[in-house]
Design an enzyme around this catalytic site. Structure first.
Site, PDB file in Angstrom:
ATOM      1  N   GLU A  27     -19.872  53.387  57.928  1.00  0.00           N
ATOM      2  CA  GLU A  27     -21.265  54.156  57.789  1.00  0.00           C
ATOM      3  C   GLU A  27     -21.480  55.610  58.554  1.00  0.00           C
ATOM      4  O   GLU A  27     -22.180  56.401  58.215  1.00  0.00           O
ATOM      5  CB  GLU A  27     -22.439  53.404  58.518  1.00  0.00           C
ATOM      6  N   HIS A  53     -47.156  53.383  78.187  1.00  0.00           N
ATOM      7  CA  HIS A  53     -45.854  53.035  78.730  1.00  0.00           C
ATOM      8  C   HIS A  53     -45.209  54.236  79.773  1.00  0.00           C
ATOM      9  O   HIS A  53     -44.777  55.230  79.363  1.00  0.00           O
ATOM     10  CB  HIS A  53     -44.640  52.989  77.729  1.00  0.00           C
ATOM     11  N   GLU A 111     -42.956  53.857  81.661  1.00  0.00           N
ATOM     12  CA  GLU A 111     -41.460  54.093  81.793  1.00  0.00           C
ATOM     13  C   GLU A 111     -40.837  55.303  81.136  1.00  0.00           C
ATOM     14  O   GLU A 111     -39.683  55.408  81.267  1.00  0.00           O
ATOM     15  CB  GLU A 111     -40.816  52.678  81.467  1.00  0.00           C
ATOM     16  N   CYS A 168     -48.893  47.902  78.685  1.00  0.00           N
ATOM     17  CA  CYS A 168     -49.019  47.575  77.234  1.00  0.00           C
ATOM     18  C   CYS A 168     -49.442  46.286  77.117  1.00  0.00           C
ATOM     19  O   CYS A 168     -50.720  45.779  77.482  1.00  0.00           O
ATOM     20  CB  CYS A 168     -47.794  48.194  76.512  1.00  0.00           C
ATOM     21  N   THR A 226      -6.067  54.972  71.623  1.00  0.00           N
ATOM     22  CA  THR A 226      -6.553  56.234  71.597  1.00  0.00           C
ATOM     23  C   THR A 226      -5.799  56.871  70.602  1.00  0.00           C
ATOM     24  O   THR A 226      -6.316  57.872  69.802  1.00  0.00           O
ATOM     25  CB  THR A 226      -6.410  56.704  72.871  1.00  0.00           C
TER      26      THR A 226
END
Ligand code: GLN
Length: 553
Positions: free
Chosen positions: A168, A526, A528, A400, A210
């Site tokens: 992807e 919200h 936060e 909320c 790696t």
């Protein structure tokens, strides 16, 4: 700070060439290594050196945005001021940089394809076969450069989601390859974040994964400029040399990122390792000063030296996955530091709460937050928790859905409106104290159609919120479809649930509170999403302070 822009003349036309520098962050070996935190930490250091920096996340999934994803799939959906539903990494970017992000900071494969297909339908590519290269890659490159082109930023850091080698993410990697070429030498660089696993049987750190992942990147035509190596143990000089040799990077560009006790330590760790210095050198940028991390380090000092502890219960239904409530948890870290208090958050599954066990479930808590959410599952437990907090003077913050639960609880148990509910949970409730707004009634598409983003709210005095905010007008971010039903407002107010925050344009109730209670606040928005290290959110700061008072009694 210097503006890196120049004008070059081509055939009498003047082309504005932004010389914003681009840093790409890719991931190798494993997912969940914390690309977002590394990107945010580097951005923080560059910002602290005086550069204007933003960070962007490219997500390889086909959803147009994460708004339609269940939190179990992808963690919290983070919302920006402009109402974009985005990846939770944008939350880290804002919390670290204290600069708002926008829709342009998060792009998904779905959005890229949607936009290319729309152009195709309009006939913009008429006569051409529309292909991944160049049409999709051009769209990706454009989306990356949008942030750099308007001159707002000296440096744009783009984080590519997923792991190198994933099917992807190929178009993104290819776009980075092309863009590196388009931008010319020293105008971009690639940081590859990788894992150096420790094999306990061999007692050794291993570099092979790696090496392979750097090679995979090279197969796509990209040479990593800097390696950031996640590790549980210190990397020796020898091991860094080995990585440098096998991966074609300078030794000083092999950066160790050892496990940290808090993500907020990572900028200083990267500073010690020289990540910002190496990046600036490769981009041929000069920094006049050392990073100014005064505010950041002051926060860290308070965070690490609390004078007291409070226990907060987080009542939600996605508690199995910590990422579901990421911004709430981080807001408590900011508010804890502001109060010099350690906030222990105990996650409590709302489905496990009932009238019989409520006092056991909430035992020892100094406050509860009832979390946002969608759908019916677990709401009776949330309502029960609100009742307990209301009746027992336990500090309460409803966010909320949590605010909506507070309204329903009050309607049922104080106003004695049997079966009061939100029409989200019970379409035929006799008392729809929370209901769908008129504008929402005809919406059929789920994606991007909620009440989203920043909305104004006027605060009514005297109130808990007027004290904590200290101002009369605020702007907070929303993400919901249902609202406080104004038809019940008079009855609610009379019985003691005050509406202390009102949207000045629509009249919608945004905040409710109980003046008779030590600290009981429900907010339709919200808070936060707006708490940062440099700007802890006043509501969380006030709530933690109330919890501290509670713990003393
Ligand atoms: N489900 C509720 C609504 O849509 C609350 C949403 C939320 O908590 N974010 O109104």
């Amino acid at each position: 700070m210097a503006i890196f822009a120049s004008r070059i003349g081509i055939n009498n036309a003047t082309l504005f060439m932004s010389t914003t520098k681009y840093i790409f962050v890719t991931g190798g070996v494993s997912s969940s290594l914390g690309k977002g935190i590394i990107a945010a930490s580097l951005a923080k250091l560059l910002q602290a050196r005086g550069f204007r920096v933003t960070i962007q996340k490219l997500d390889p999934y086909i959803n147009v945005d994460p708004g339609t994803l269940n939190p179990y799939e992808h963690g919290e959906c983070y919302v920006t001021d402009d109402g974009a539903e985005t990846d939770l990494d944008l939350g880290h970017y804002e919390r670290f940089l204290n600069v708002p992000t926008s829709q342009a900071n998060n792009v998904t494969t779905g959005r890229i394809y949607q936009s290319v297909i729309e152009k195709e339908r309009k006939g913009e590519f008429l006569g051409k076969t529309v292909q991944v290269v160049p049409h999709i890659t051009n769209e990706i490159k454009e989306r990356i450069q949008i942030l750099g082109n308007n001159g707002d930023y000296d440096i744009v850091i783009t984080e590519i989601g997923g792991t190198v080698g994933d099917i992807e993410s190929l178009p993104y990697i290819e776009s980075v390859r092309q863009l590196k070429w388009d931008l010319g030498p020293h105008n971009s660089l690639v940081i590859h974040l990788t894992l150096i696993p420790y094999l306990s049987a061999a007692g050794e750190l291993k570099t092979k994964p790696t090496q392979h992942s750097v090679k995979t990147l090279m197969e796509s035509g990209i040479q990593a400029d800097i390696l950031v190596c996640r590790t549980e143990h210190e990397l020796s000089e020898e091991l860094k040399e080995k990585l440098a040799l096998f991966c074609n990077v300078e030794k000083e560009a092999v950066i160790q990122s050892i496990d940290a006790s808090t993500i907020y330590d990572v900028p200083n760790m990267m500073l010690d390792e020289g990540l910002d210095r190496v990046a600036l050198k490769k981009l041929r940028l000069e920094s006049k000063s050392d990073p100014d991390l005064k505010v950041w380090n002051e926060f860290l000092k308070r965070h690490k030296n609390p004078r007291a502890t409070v226990e907060i219960g987080l009542i939600g239904k996605y508690v199995e996955l910590q990422d579901s409530y990421k911004s709430i948890l981080e807001s408590f870290i900011h508010a804890g530091a502001a109060n010099e208090v350690k906030v222990n958050v105990r996650s409590i599954h709302s489905e496990h709460i009932n009238t019989n066990n409520i006092s056991d479930e909430l035992k020892g808590l100094d406050g509860i937050v009832v979390a946002p959410g969608f759908g019916e599952r677990g709401i009776e437990g949330k309502i029960e928790a609100v009742r307990f907090a209301r009746e027992n003077d336990l500090p309460f913050l409803g966010i909320c859905l949590g605010m909506q639960m507070a309204v329903i609880e009050f309607a049922r148990n104080v106003l004695k409106l049997d079966n009061a509910n939100s029409t989200e949970m019970d379409e035929n409730t006799p008392h729809p104290v929370i209901s769908l707004m008129e504008e929402q009634k005809h919406i059929t598409n789920m994606g991007g159609t909620m009440r989203l983003g920043s909305w104004k709210c006027d605060i009514i005095e005297p109130s808990i919120v007027s004290t904590v905010y200290g101002v009369r007008s605020i702007q907070e971010r929303h993400r919901h479809r249902y609202e406080y039903n104004d038809a019940y407002r008079d009855a609610m107010e009379e019985a003691g649930l005050r509406a202390t925050g009102i949207n000045p344009d629509t009249g919608l109730v945004e905040i409710v509170e109980l003046p008779q209670h030590p600290w009981f606040v429900g907010v339709q928005y919200h808070p936060e999403y707006k708490s940062t290290v440099a700007g802890p959110h006043p509501l969380f700061v006030g709530f933690v302070k109330a919890a501290l008072e509670h713990s003393k009694n």
